[in-house]
Every structure is written in C-alpha cells, then in structure tokens.
Design a protein around this motif. Structure first.
Motif, PDB file in Angstrom:
ATOM      1  N   ASP A 162       0.811  -1.219   0.000  1.00 13.39           N
ATOM      2  CA  ASP A 162       0.000   0.000   0.000  1.00 13.39           C
ATOM      3  C   ASP A 162       0.845   1.270   0.000  1.00 13.39           C
ATOM      4  OD1 ASP A 162      -2.281  -1.581   0.159  1.00 13.39           O
ATOM      5  OD2 ASP A 162      -2.261  -1.588   2.351  1.00 13.39           O
ATOM      6  N   THR A 163       2.155   1.118   0.009  1.00 14.37           N
ATOM      7  CA  THR A 163       3.053   2.257   0.196  1.00 14.37           C
ATOM      8  C   THR A 163       3.285   3.024  -1.103  1.00 14.37           C
ATOM      9  OG1 THR A 163       4.186   1.167   2.039  1.00 14.37           O
ATOM     10  CG2 THR A 163       5.384   2.924   0.906  1.00 14.37           C
ATOM     11  N   HIS A 193       3.477  21.308   9.116  1.00 17.19           N
ATOM     12  CA  HIS A 193       2.396  22.296   9.091  1.00 17.19           C
ATOM     13  C   HIS A 193       1.230  21.762   8.260  1.00 17.19           C
ATOM     14  CE1 HIS A 193       0.262  26.058   8.110  1.00 17.19           C
ATOM     15  NE2 HIS A 193       0.776  26.492   9.259  1.00 17.19           N
ATOM     16  N   PRO A 194      -0.002  22.045   8.669  1.00 16.57           N
ATOM     17  CA  PRO A 194      -1.174  21.541   7.930  1.00 16.57           C
ATOM     18  C   PRO A 194      -1.158  21.870   6.440  1.00 16.57           C
ATOM     19  CG  PRO A 194      -1.859  22.425  10.045  1.00 16.57           C
ATOM     20  CD  PRO A 194      -0.399  22.737   9.911  1.00 16.57           C
ATOM     21  N   ALA A 195      -0.599  23.010   6.066  1.00 15.94           N
ATOM     22  CA  ALA A 195      -0.596  23.385   4.649  1.00 15.94           C
ATOM     23  C   ALA A 195       0.183  22.380   3.810  1.00 15.94           C
ATOM     24  CB  ALA A 195      -0.010  24.787   4.477  1.00 15.94           C
ATOM     25  N   PHE A 196       1.269  21.848   4.349  1.00 18.01           N
ATOM     26  CA  PHE A 196       2.048  20.862   3.602  1.00 18.01           C
ATOM     27  C   PHE A 196       1.480  19.462   3.781  1.00 18.01           C
ATOM     28  CE2 PHE A 196       5.708  17.973   2.985  1.00 18.01           C
ATOM     29  CZ  PHE A 196       5.951  18.268   1.653  1.00 18.01           C
ATOM     30  N   VAL A 197       1.069  19.135   4.990  1.00 21.69           N
ATOM     31  CA  VAL A 197       0.499  17.812   5.230  1.00 21.69           C
ATOM     32  C   VAL A 197      -0.750  17.604   4.383  1.00 21.69           C
ATOM     33  CG1 VAL A 197      -0.561  16.311   6.962  1.00 21.69           C
ATOM     34  CG2 VAL A 197       1.468  17.654   7.546  1.00 21.69           C
ATOM     35  N   GLU A 198      -1.555  18.630   4.233  1.00 16.01           N
ATOM     36  CA  GLU A 198      -2.770  18.516   3.414  1.00 16.01           C
ATOM     37  C   GLU A 198      -2.420  18.225   1.956  1.00 16.01           C
ATOM     38  OE1 GLU A 198      -4.773  22.177   4.169  1.00 16.01           O
ATOM     39  OE2 GLU A 198      -5.287  21.627   6.236  1.00 16.01           O
ATOM     40  N   HIS A 199      -1.312  18.774   1.486  1.00 14.35           N
ATOM     41  CA  HIS A 199      -0.878  18.464   0.118  1.00 14.35           C
ATOM     42  C   HIS A 199      -0.532  16.984  -0.009  1.00 14.35           C
ATOM     43  CE1 HIS A 199       1.119  18.750  -3.765  1.00 14.35           C
ATOM     44  NE2 HIS A 199       2.185  18.177  -3.225  1.00 14.35           N
ATOM     45  N   LEU A 200       0.187  16.446   0.971  1.00 14.66           N
ATOM     46  CA  LEU A 200       0.557  15.040   0.939  1.00 14.66           C
ATOM     47  C   LEU A 200      -0.679  14.142   0.954  1.00 14.66           C
ATOM     48  CD1 LEU A 200       3.505  15.104   3.517  1.00 14.66           C
ATOM     49  CD2 LEU A 200       3.692  15.099   1.022  1.00 14.66           C
ATOM     50  N   LEU A 201      -1.645  14.497   1.797  1.00 18.05           N
ATOM     51  CA  LEU A 201      -2.849  13.678   1.907  1.00 18.05           C
ATOM     52  C   LEU A 201      -3.687  13.759   0.638  1.00 18.05           C
ATOM     53  CD1 LEU A 201      -3.897  14.402   5.600  1.00 18.05           C
ATOM     54  CD2 LEU A 201      -2.654  12.434   4.687  1.00 18.05           C
ATOM     55  N   ALA A 202      -3.794  14.955   0.067  1.00 17.92           N
ATOM     56  CA  ALA A 202      -4.559  15.104  -1.174  1.00 17.92           C
ATOM     57  C   ALA A 202      -3.894  14.331  -2.310  1.00 17.92           C
ATOM     58  CB  ALA A 202      -4.696  16.579  -1.535  1.00 17.92           C
ATOM     59  N   LEU A 203      -2.574  14.312  -2.313  1.00 23.15           N
ATOM     60  CA  LEU A 203      -1.835  13.589  -3.344  1.00 23.15           C
ATOM     61  C   LEU A 203      -2.019  12.084  -3.199  1.00 23.15           C
ATOM     62  CD1 LEU A 203       0.141  14.030  -5.719  1.00 23.15           C
ATOM     63  CD2 LEU A 203       2.013  13.923  -4.046  1.00 23.15           C
ATOM     64  N   GLY A 204      -2.128  11.615  -1.964  1.00 22.41           N
ATOM     65  CA  GLY A 204      -2.365  10.206  -1.709  1.00 22.41           C
ATOM     66  C   GLY A 204      -1.139   9.397  -1.349  1.00 22.41           C
ATOM     67  N   VAL A 205       0.017  10.056  -1.151  1.00 23.68           N
ATOM     68  CA  VAL A 205       1.212   9.312  -0.757  1.00 23.68           C
ATOM     69  C   VAL A 205       1.046   8.819   0.678  1.00 23.68           C
ATOM     70  CG1 VAL A 205       2.693  10.576  -2.347  1.00 23.68           C
ATOM     71  CG2 VAL A 205       2.421  11.391   0.000  1.00 23.68           C
ATOM     72  N   ARG A 576      -4.454   2.964  -5.411  1.00 25.61           N
ATOM     73  CA  ARG A 576      -4.938   2.646  -4.066  1.00 25.61           C
ATOM     74  C   ARG A 576      -6.206   1.800  -4.117  1.00 25.61           C
ATOM     75  NH1 ARG A 576      -6.724   7.836  -1.567  1.00 25.61           N
ATOM     76  NH2 ARG A 576      -8.577   7.355  -2.805  1.00 25.61           N
ATOM     77  N   ASP A 577      -7.071   2.080  -5.071  1.00 20.87           N
ATOM     78  CA  ASP A 577      -8.363   1.392  -5.156  1.00 20.87           C
ATOM     79  C   ASP A 577      -8.305   0.082  -5.928  1.00 20.87           C
ATOM     80  OD1 ASP A 577      -9.408   3.534  -3.769  1.00 20.87           O
ATOM     81  OD2 ASP A 577     -10.230   4.533  -5.548  1.00 20.87           O
ATOM     82  N   SER A 578      -7.142  -0.284  -6.462  1.00 26.47           N
ATOM     83  CA  SER A 578      -7.047  -1.441  -7.358  1.00 26.47           C
ATOM     84  C   SER A 578      -5.966  -2.405  -6.882  1.00 26.47           C
ATOM     85  CB  SER A 578      -6.738  -0.977  -8.791  1.00 26.47           C
ATOM     86  OG  SER A 578      -7.690  -0.023  -9.226  1.00 26.47           O
ATOM     87  N   PRO A 579      -6.335  -3.408  -6.084  1.00 25.19           N
ATOM     88  CA  PRO A 579      -5.334  -4.373  -5.597  1.00 25.19           C
ATOM     89  C   PRO A 579      -4.549  -5.055  -6.705  1.00 25.19           C
ATOM     90  CG  PRO A 579      -7.402  -4.631  -4.410  1.00 25.19           C
ATOM     91  CD  PRO A 579      -7.669  -3.669  -5.533  1.00 25.19           C
ATOM     92  N   VAL A 580      -5.148  -5.191  -7.896  1.00 26.73           N
ATOM     93  CA  VAL A 580      -4.445  -5.884  -8.976  1.00 26.73           C
ATOM     94  C   VAL A 580      -3.209  -5.099  -9.425  1.00 26.73           C
ATOM     95  CG1 VAL A 580      -5.702  -4.828 -10.905  1.00 26.73           C
ATOM     96  CG2 VAL A 580      -4.861  -7.190 -11.100  1.00 26.73           C
ATOM     97  N   LEU A 581      -3.170  -3.789  -9.130  1.00 25.43           N
ATOM     98  CA  LEU A 581      -2.023  -2.955  -9.511  1.00 25.43           C
ATOM     99  C   LEU A 581      -0.912  -2.964  -8.466  1.00 25.43           C
ATOM    100  CD1 LEU A 581      -3.885   0.176 -10.950  1.00 25.43           C
ATOM    101  CD2 LEU A 581      -2.917  -1.760 -12.211  1.00 25.43           C
ATOM    102  N   ARG A 582      -1.161  -3.556  -7.323  1.00 24.82           N
ATOM    103  CA  ARG A 582      -0.159  -3.543  -6.249  1.00 24.82           C
ATOM    104  C   ARG A 582      -0.079  -4.919  -5.583  1.00 24.82           C
ATOM    105  NH1 ARG A 582      -3.622  -2.611  -1.984  1.00 24.82           N
ATOM    106  NH2 ARG A 582      -5.569  -1.565  -2.532  1.00 24.82           N
ATOM    107  N   GLN A 583       0.096  -5.916  -6.426  1.00 19.43           N
ATOM    108  CA  GLN A 583       0.095  -7.289  -5.936  1.00 19.43           C
ATOM    109  C   GLN A 583       1.343  -7.596  -5.106  1.00 19.43           C
ATOM    110  OE1 GLN A 583      -1.758 -10.432  -8.063  1.00 19.43           O
ATOM    111  NE2 GLN A 583      -1.995  -9.191  -9.911  1.00 19.43           N
ATOM    112  N   GLU A 584       1.166  -8.488  -4.154  1.00 18.40           N
ATOM    113  CA  GLU A 584       2.244  -8.852  -3.240  1.00 18.40           C
ATOM    114  C   GLU A 584       3.081 -10.024  -3.754  1.00 18.40           C
ATOM    115  OE1 GLU A 584       0.418  -9.611   0.495  1.00 18.40           O
ATOM    116  OE2 GLU A 584      -0.339  -7.567   0.728  1.00 18.40           O
ATOM    117  N   ALA A 585       2.555 -10.760  -4.735  1.00 15.42           N
ATOM    118  CA  ALA A 585       3.269 -11.918  -5.278  1.00 15.42           C
ATOM    119  C   ALA A 585       3.477 -11.724  -6.775  1.00 15.42           C
ATOM    120  CB  ALA A 585       2.472 -13.201  -5.012  1.00 15.42           C
TER     121      ALA A 585
END
Length: 712
Positions: A162-163, A193-205, A576-585
């Motif tokens: 998920d990373t 600061h919230p201004a930068f953290v909000e950017h990270l969260l909106a980006l989805g990292v 993030r919404d598609s497990p097939v794109l981030r398979q573990e095996a």
C-alpha cells in the motif's frame, strides 16, 4: 547546569552507554577510542569559555566520567591525545576540538578556517600536527534530556503493498510555501504544518522519505566557493537531528521539534523514512578537516588503504569509507538506527550507497556482518529497509543482490523506463519485467515484487520536467565548469533543447511527463515520487543541484501545474483502489480456472495476439498491451479470503505516430472502459468512454488504462 563548568567534580562514571546521558542529577560521558593515550572532556560555559577535564577512567577502550551537576543544555566536545603519524594512519591532535559521535544534539556552525585541518599548511603528510585551536570554528555537542509526550502516537504501519513514497527535502518542501508562516518555513515544524500535510494527503502518498536529517556540515571546497551542501549527504552526527532545520533553536530544541514533526505526520497516517549516510563522514580524505572520528581514532573508524594507511579507501566518491567490518563502527551504526526507531519513532531507512556497507574485504558480500546484525536486530529488522544498491567501487552495482528483508532503489527500472520513453529501440522484453515487479531480479532468492522501489527520478539528477526539456546538463552554478553531474541521462528533450514557446513541443513534453508518472504508478512494486515532479518543478537544467540552497532547489508553490497535480492524484487513487495494480506476489501467467481461458497476466501485440517469442526479441516493437486479471490475485486478506478486483488492459505506446491496436474479445473482455489516458492533461478521458473489442487508434507516445467490462 552549574554556573561555571570549571567548578564541577569529575567522578569515575560508567563506560556505558556511549555518549552524554543525564540521569537527573548529573551527566555521564563515555567515548570509545582505542588509539587515545589521554582524553580531555571540554565543557563550554554561557560565554563560550572552555573548561577542560581530563578523563581518568578507561574501560575496554572507553574513556568515561560522571559529572554531578552537569545537565541538559551543556555544550561539550573532546580533545584526544595520542600519536600523530599519518603514514601509519594515526591522526590524533589535541589542538582540535572533536564532536562526540554519539552527541544527540549539535550546536554551532562549521566556519572555514585553517585550524580545521590536522596538519600544518602544505604539509599534509608531515610528521608534525597543526597546533592551531579549532574550537572557535567547529560545532559542539549538547547534553539533551527530552521527555517528549509521545502519548497517543501510533505508527501507521503501512504495508509495503500500500506504500507510495514521496522523496522530499525538509527545507525545500516549505521554504517557499506561502501558507506556511515565515518563521516555520524550511524547518521540521514547517514540514508538519497543515498546509504541507494537506498536500501530501490530497496527493495520496503514504510515506515521506526525508533527505538526510542527521547533522551534517558543508565541505570546505563548497565553503570556499560561497556554496553549501544543500542535500546533506555529508554527515557528522549520527544521533543528532540537523540543527539548521530547527525553527526553535539548536540547544537541544531541535530534538523536540523533530519528534513533534514525526508525531504530526503519524497522526495524518504518514510514515517517516530517513535517508541515512553511514558509508562515509564529513571529514573527507587525508586533506579533509579533523572534526570527530578522524581525531578520535582514525584507524578504528575508517577503511585505510592496504600498504598506505595515510590514504583512505574510497568506495563512496566522498573521500573516505567507514569501516563497518569493525565491531565498534558496526555498533555505532546499529545504536544510531535503534535510537531513531525507539526514541525518534521513525518508520524506516533508505541507506545511501548501501553496497559500501556490505564490503567485507573488497567485494560486496551478501553475508557481511552488516546484514547479519540488521537481520537479527529485534528493532531495526522490523522497520522498512531500503538500499541504494550501489557504490562507486569495483563490483559496486548490486541491484537485485540484497538479501530478504531489503527493498532496493531499482536502478534498472529507472533506466529501462527512461530508455523506452526517450525513443530508444530497446524492445519491450525488459520493460515487461519492470512493469510487473522485476521477477528477474528478485524472485530467485524468495523476495517479492515489493522489493522493487520503482522510480524514474530522484533528488540526484534532473527533475521530471527537466528530463523531457534538456538533454545536456547546465550545472555552471555549481562552480565546477559543468564537469559535475551525470552525462548520460537516457532522456529526450522532445526535439528542442531547453525552454521553448512552441505549443506543440510544450504539449509533447507535458504528455511525456504524464507517461513517465503513469508507468511508475501502474507498475507492480513500490512507487516513489520525487517531490515537485507532481507540480512541474524545474531546476533549469541543473542535474546535480546538491549545493544549490535557493529557489532552484526549493519547491515552487507559485507555479503549480494544476492539471499535472490532478493527473498524479488520479493515478495514485486508481492504484490505491485497485489491488491488482499492487500485488504482493509475482504473476504466474497461468490460466485462471473458470474464466474461459484468461490468465492472471497476459501480454498483447498491437495486432491483437499474445506476444510470441519473436515479439519479445523485436527491438523495434514500441507498443505493448498488459492484461491484468483481477480474479487471479494470489494474495489473501487478513482473514484468508481471496482478494478480487476489476481486470485492466493497459497499453504503453512509445512510438511517435498513432498506432492501431486490437482489443481482445471474449473471454478477455466484452467491452473496455477507458479510465486513464495520458493524451488528456488530467488523465481523465470523457466520461463513459466505452470501447468495443477490435481495432482502435492509440495516440502517439501515450498510455491507456482500460477497465475490462464483462456482461452477466
């Protein structure tokens, strides 16, 4: 702290733990040196006056004392007496004030002065040490006691699958951010600061990978040119947060501010990974300054050349290499790692030039003590471990050769993706490996696709906007006549070198940026984004901006490419919404029972057939279709249930002209919905773009992602 450090008593104290530790009524000091004949502990009062106290106790090569009444905020350093014989590798010089390798905070800047060097002017290899006192010109350790309120801090514990990593510089992130208060810009507090953290969260990292935050100093050659080391790969203190990133002072407050940053990022669900530099130190080669290790025990800390111990074995390109083969150096590294996990609550590490840490003699050894100790350590083995799997020495390129537990910056991924999008005729065989987790590199020793950190840019090199704008580096501002920096960047400027007002070239460059980012975010493995690439940041052609602490390197928040930002956000959300794109095996390519003949992974030629052996070796092939069946995911959820997802057909077309591709019909798909196309500025095609099986025209130099539709 007493009024005058001159009045303190000196008790025997304890040889453990190393460093300076306050116990509530006094401070224990302990310094390891096998080469020392005597050690002076130097305390500095509020006026900066030095008071020396000879350490009378030594236990197993550790010099130690306890000073009642000495407490938090006390500035200190050491002077080591011993042999000065450069030809034999001994460089003790009591005229030089030395920083405690275990100092947990550092105060003061490094000022360029002849006294920094252990030898007299123009006598590098002479037998007489330089007598000038370096104390006024070097940083000092600070006794720290920090009872930070960690209550409520919860590590996100994000699974590797998920990373999404965001590589970012603490100062550069917010130095020019208009919504961060000026006093906090460029600091740990600014990053939280919230201004930068909000950017990270909106980006989805999900994780920030911070360029070095261990206390570092600038190299003398940069200071002489009026420049500084901006990136920070010049570590002096492995336990101390870099004081220059603190908004609250350098008397130990930087420790509290760093912890507050980590806690704030954790509260937002973001992990903190540190880029750490244990392969070399800021003391450089035999001509470099004497600041700490070199004066404490040169032979004990560094790898010296066989036959000529006056010189350093340099696998790093920075003048020296720490000798991790030695128990005391290995202990320093592990003590530091454990400290940052247990006391500072970080979530992982990226090891700069990690191959240098694994050299037993000259070769990189997968069974070296470094790996053994990391693997058995109950603390360090439980966090994220990322290797930069190369150094500059012979045999140093070790991509794919690190053992289990480790992930790697996949340099082969970067090179392949750049080659493909630059138009090089390299075929699709290597690209297929990179898109699906690099099984050719990681499968044989039991590792999974998540061992591959997928990236096309990093702090070192062109940012993505420059990768499609410049073929030739423009590093004149670094003061080295443009000799520095990588010359072969595997890139293409879209036909025009540098900035242009031509709208067609601009549009092509924007699409090429989207193509690179789409490739990274659609590949199996762990994607890493370089801060600013999602904003359209440029370094104006400088591909080695390590010494540019200015607007050239800082994130530009006034010229944000909003369409590009929306594109990256869209792709991260899809991943993030598609497990097939981030398979573990790893994919098997096997038929999935009950599907009528589809496979978990299939590759399609533009003509509509699955790739043949001849196709795989056709270097002129620039188009490939990748079919991922969401019914064939091989990992299970926490309750043991099979994971199911939509199926996707992706097309990557690196050719300059449009191409007709044939979408396969049943059982592969009844219809296809186009969900991402890099021909659009935000990646979003018109809603409900449904395409039937059969021929369809794919634009030149583009990526399509199509969701497979199946009728009941």
């Amino acid at each position: 702290m007493p009024t005058s450090p001159a009045d303190v008593e000196v008790w025997p104290g304890s040889p453990t733990p190393l460093g300076a530790h306050w116990d509530g009524t006094g401070t224990n000091f302990a310094l390891w040196s096998a080469a020392a004949q005597a050690v002076d502990l130097c305390l500095f009062d509020d006026a900066g006056t030095e008071h020396r106290h000879r350490l009378q106790e030594t236990t197993h090569q550790v010099w130690h004392a306890r000073l009642p009444g000495v407490g938090p905020g006390q500035r200190y350093g050491y002077r080591v007496h011993g042999g000065y014989q450069p030809g034999s590798g001994h460089r003790a010089n009591p005229a030089k004030l030395l920083l405690d390798p275990y100092a947990r905070a550092v105060d003061g800047d490094l000022t360029l002065h002849p006294s920094l060097f252990g030898y007299p002017d123009a006598a590098v290899d002479g037998p007489v040490p330089d007598p000038r006192d370096s104390a006024p010109y070097v940083p000092r350790g600070v006794v720290v006691h920090d009872s930070f309120p960690w209550d409520g801090d919860r590590r996100p514990g994000t699974a590797w699958s998920d990373t999404v990593i965001y590589e970012v510089h603490v100062k550069g992130a917010t130095m020019a951010h208009p919504d961060v208060p000026p006093v906090l810009r460029g600091t740990y507090a600014g990053l939280a600061h919230p201004a930068f953290v909000e950017h990270l969260l909106a980006l989805g990292v999900t994780a920030v990978e911070l360029l070095p935050v261990h206390h570092f100093v600038s190299e003398p050659h940069l200071l002489r040119r009026g420049l500084t080391n901006y990136w920070g790969y010049n570590t002096l203190g492995y336990f101390a947060p870099h004081a220059g990133y603190s908004s609250s002072g350098s008397g130990g407050q930087q420790v509290t501010e760093f912890k507050a940053m980590v806690k704030a990022l954790h509260a937002a669900g973001l992990e903190v990974i540190l880029d750490v530099v244990y392969n070399h130190t800021a003391e450089g080669d035999h001509t470099g300054p004497t600041l700490s290790f070199k004066g404490i025990d040169n032979r004990g800390y560094y790898r010296l050349r066989e036959g000529d111990p006056s010189r350093y074995q340099d696998y790093t390109g920075c003048g020296n290499t720490l000798d991790v083969r030695r128990p005391q150096v290995l202990a320093l590294l592990m003590d530091s790692l454990r400290y940052w996990v247990t006391e500072m609550h970080v979530d992982g590490f990226r090891f700069d030039l990690a191959a240098a840490l694994a050299r037993s003699m000259h070769d990189v050894d997968r069974l070296s003590a470094f790996f053994d100790v990391v693997h058995q350590d109950p603390v360090v083995s439980q966090v994220k471990l990322i290797a930069e799997p190369w150094d500059i020495g012979e045999g140093g390129y070790q991509v794919g050769n690190f053992p289990p537990l480790w992930t790697e910056w996949n340099g082969k991924y970067r090179d392949t993706v750049r080659d493909v999008w630059s138009g090089a005729h390299v075929g699709v065989r290597d690209l297929a490996y990179r898109l699906t987790g690099s099984s050719d590199l990681y499968r044989s020793d039991g590792r999974r696709p998540l061992a591959s950190i997928n990236f096309v840019t990093a702090h070192d090199g062109f940012p993505l906007a420059d990768l499609v704008t410049y073929e030739h580096k423009r590093n004149e501002a670094n003061g080295e006549d443009n000799r520095d920096g990588e010359r072969h960047n595997r890139n293409w400027n879209c036909g025009v070198e540098g900035e242009t007002s031509d709208p067609q070239v601009q549009a092509l460059r924007a699409r090429q940026v989207r193509n690179h980012l789409a490739t990274v975010l659609l590949s199996t493995g762990v994607p890493m984004l370089t801060a600013g690439d999602e904003l359209g940041r440029t370094q104006q052609g400088n591909n080695n901006a390590y010494c540019q602490d200015n607007e050239l390197s800082w994130l530009d928040w006034k010229s944000v490419d909003e369409d590009l930002l929306a594109f990256v956000t869209r792709l991260v959300r899809l991943r993030r919404d598609s497990p097939v794109l981030r398979q573990e095996a790893f994919f098997e390519g096997h038929e999935i029972p009950g599907t009528g003949g589809t496979r978990d992974l299939a590759w399609f030629h533009p003509a509509g057939h699955q790739l043949s052996t001849g196709d795989w070796f056709d270097t002129g092939l620039q188009t490939i279709g990748m079919y991922l069946d969401g019914r064939g995911i091989r990992h299970r959820d926490e309750r043991g249930r099979a994971v199911q997802d939509d199926s996707y057909l992706g097309w990557l077309h690196a050719g300059p002209e449009p191409v007709t591709v044939h979408l396969p019909g049943p059982p592969w798909g009844d219809d296809y919905e186009l969900v991402v196309s890099t021909e659009y500025a935000t990646g979003a095609p018109p809603q409900n773009t449904i395409v039937a099986p059969g021929p369809v025209e794919l634009p030149g130099r583009s990526v399509w992602v199509m969701r497979v539709l199946r009728r009941p």
